[in-house]
Design a protein around this motif. Structure first.
Motif, PDB file in Angstrom:
ATOM      1  N   VAL A   1      41.441  43.345  44.107  1.00 50.02           N
ATOM      2  CA  VAL A   1      42.445  44.265  44.637  1.00 50.02           C
ATOM      3  C   VAL A   1      43.207  44.935  43.498  1.00 50.02           C
ATOM      4  CG1 VAL A   1      44.590  44.410  45.969  1.00 50.02           C
ATOM      5  CG2 VAL A   1      42.670  43.072  46.843  1.00 50.02           C
ATOM      6  N   LEU A   2      43.618  44.157  42.496  1.00 54.86           N
ATOM      7  CA  LEU A   2      44.321  44.741  41.346  1.00 54.86           C
ATOM      8  C   LEU A   2      43.455  45.788  40.640  1.00 54.86           C
ATOM      9  CD1 LEU A   2      46.169  41.802  39.542  1.00 54.86           C
ATOM     10  CD2 LEU A   2      47.177  43.772  40.679  1.00 54.86           C
ATOM     11  N   LEU A   3      42.182  45.488  40.473  1.00 56.41           N
ATOM     12  CA  LEU A   3      41.287  46.428  39.807  1.00 56.41           C
ATOM     13  C   LEU A   3      41.099  47.706  40.627  1.00 56.41           C
ATOM     14  CD1 LEU A   3      38.590  44.019  38.365  1.00 56.41           C
ATOM     15  CD2 LEU A   3      40.196  45.420  37.067  1.00 56.41           C
ATOM     16  N   LEU A   4      40.920  47.559  41.925  1.00 53.33           N
ATOM     17  CA  LEU A   4      40.742  48.735  42.776  1.00 53.33           C
ATOM     18  C   LEU A   4      42.014  49.574  42.845  1.00 53.33           C
ATOM     19  CD1 LEU A   4      38.598  47.159  45.609  1.00 53.33           C
ATOM     20  CD2 LEU A   4      37.855  48.867  43.932  1.00 53.33           C
ATOM     21  N   GLU A   5      43.165  48.931  42.920  1.00 57.19           N
ATOM     22  CA  GLU A   5      44.429  49.671  42.918  1.00 57.19           C
ATOM     23  C   GLU A   5      44.603  50.399  41.589  1.00 57.19           C
ATOM     24  OE1 GLU A   5      47.386  46.729  43.785  1.00 57.19           O
ATOM     25  OE2 GLU A   5      47.142  46.954  45.944  1.00 57.19           O
ATOM     26  N   GLY A   6      44.282  49.732  40.501  1.00 55.45           N
ATOM     27  CA  GLY A   6      44.377  50.362  39.187  1.00 55.45           C
ATOM     28  C   GLY A   6      43.420  51.528  39.047  1.00 55.45           C
TER      29      GLY A   6
ATOM     30  N   ASP B   1      53.296  41.588  37.430  1.00 53.02           N
ATOM     31  CA  ASP B   1      54.008  42.860  37.276  1.00 53.02           C
ATOM     32  C   ASP B   1      53.460  43.644  36.085  1.00 53.02           C
ATOM     33  OD1 ASP B   1      55.607  42.320  39.451  1.00 53.02           O
ATOM     34  OD2 ASP B   1      57.281  41.546  38.264  1.00 53.02           O
ATOM     35  N   LEU B   2      53.239  42.948  34.993  1.00 53.05           N
ATOM     36  CA  LEU B   2      52.687  43.594  33.803  1.00 53.05           C
ATOM     37  C   LEU B   2      51.263  44.075  34.070  1.00 53.05           C
ATOM     38  CD1 LEU B   2      52.989  44.347  30.826  1.00 53.05           C
ATOM     39  CD2 LEU B   2      52.142  42.065  30.263  1.00 53.05           C
ATOM     40  N   LEU B   3      50.472  43.267  34.765  1.00 49.87           N
ATOM     41  CA  LEU B   3      49.102  43.658  35.085  1.00 49.87           C
ATOM     42  C   LEU B   3      49.064  44.933  35.910  1.00 49.87           C
ATOM     43  CD1 LEU B   3      47.473  40.218  35.975  1.00 49.87           C
ATOM     44  CD2 LEU B   3      46.973  41.644  33.990  1.00 49.87           C
TER      45      LEU B   3
ATOM     46  N   PHE C   1      37.854  41.034  33.203  1.00 51.15           N
ATOM     47  CA  PHE C   1      38.070  40.237  34.409  1.00 51.15           C
ATOM     48  C   PHE C   1      38.691  38.889  34.048  1.00 51.15           C
ATOM     49  CE2 PHE C   1      36.938  37.446  37.872  1.00 51.15           C
ATOM     50  CZ  PHE C   1      37.061  38.240  39.004  1.00 51.15           C
ATOM     51  N   ASP C   2      38.131  38.234  33.032  1.00 48.54           N
ATOM     52  CA  ASP C   2      38.649  36.936  32.586  1.00 48.54           C
ATOM     53  C   ASP C   2      40.083  37.052  32.086  1.00 48.54           C
ATOM     54  OD1 ASP C   2      36.254  35.708  33.228  1.00 48.54           O
ATOM     55  OD2 ASP C   2      35.463  35.851  31.178  1.00 48.54           O
ATOM     56  N   LEU C   3      40.396  38.131  31.400  1.00 46.73           N
ATOM     57  CA  LEU C   3      41.759  38.356  30.908  1.00 46.73           C
ATOM     58  C   LEU C   3      42.741  38.478  32.065  1.00 46.73           C
ATOM     59  CD1 LEU C   3      43.701  38.970  28.532  1.00 46.73           C
ATOM     60  CD2 LEU C   3      43.138  41.379  28.883  1.00 46.73           C
ATOM     61  N   ILE C   4      42.358  39.186  33.105  1.00 46.67           N
ATOM     62  CA  ILE C   4      43.233  39.327  34.277  1.00 46.67           C
ATOM     63  C   ILE C   4      43.447  37.974  34.943  1.00 46.67           C
ATOM     64  CG2 ILE C   4      43.445  40.356  36.569  1.00 46.67           C
ATOM     65  CD1 ILE C   4      41.905  42.768  35.440  1.00 46.67           C
ATOM     66  N   VAL C   5      42.377  37.211  35.114  1.00 44.64           N
ATOM     67  CA  VAL C   5      42.486  35.890  35.733  1.00 44.64           C
ATOM     68  C   VAL C   5      43.416  34.991  34.912  1.00 44.64           C
ATOM     69  CG1 VAL C   5      41.227  33.781  36.313  1.00 44.64           C
ATOM     70  CG2 VAL C   5      40.259  35.998  36.902  1.00 44.64           C
TER      71      VAL C   5
END
Length: 103
Positions: free
Chosen positions: A65-70, A18-20, A7-11
């Motif tokens: 949202v990014l995590l759920l989409e992933g 785009d890379l995420l 989570f911290d890495l994504i933040v």
């Protein structure tokens, strides 16, 4: 890597959205239990008992949202059947007890 570190890495990588978007599903596919991993990460923003936890500063809904989409792309092909269930028994039981998720 645990869910909090992820989570911290994504933040910290927010400028590289785009890379995420490309890397999160690939990373979650490598997880033993992607659904639990995502639920644990999202619990930082939406804790079960919000009174006992101080929320991190800022709007972190975009991370969720990014995590759920992933997670959608990381889930197994439903044609494979029970080889790898999208949501494991452990996640169903833990979320069922808190009343947060019906599966």
């Amino acid at each position: 890597m645990d869910s909090d570190s992820f989570f911290d890495l994504i933040v910290s990588s927010s400028k590289e959205s785009d890379l995420l978007c490309k890397e999160i599903p690939l990373t979650l596919k490598e997880s033993i239990d992607p659904a639990k991993f995502v639920m644990d990460a999202i619990a930082r923003v939406f804790p079960v008992d919000q009174r006992a936890v101080r929320l991190p500063p800022g709007d972190l809904g975009w991370v969720c949202v990014l995590l759920l989409e992933g997670l959608v792309f990381a889930l197994p092909d439903l044609e494979l059947g029970a080889e790898r269930s999208p949501v494991t028994r452990i996640v169903k039981e833990s979320q069922g007890e808190s009343g947060c998720m019906e599966v």
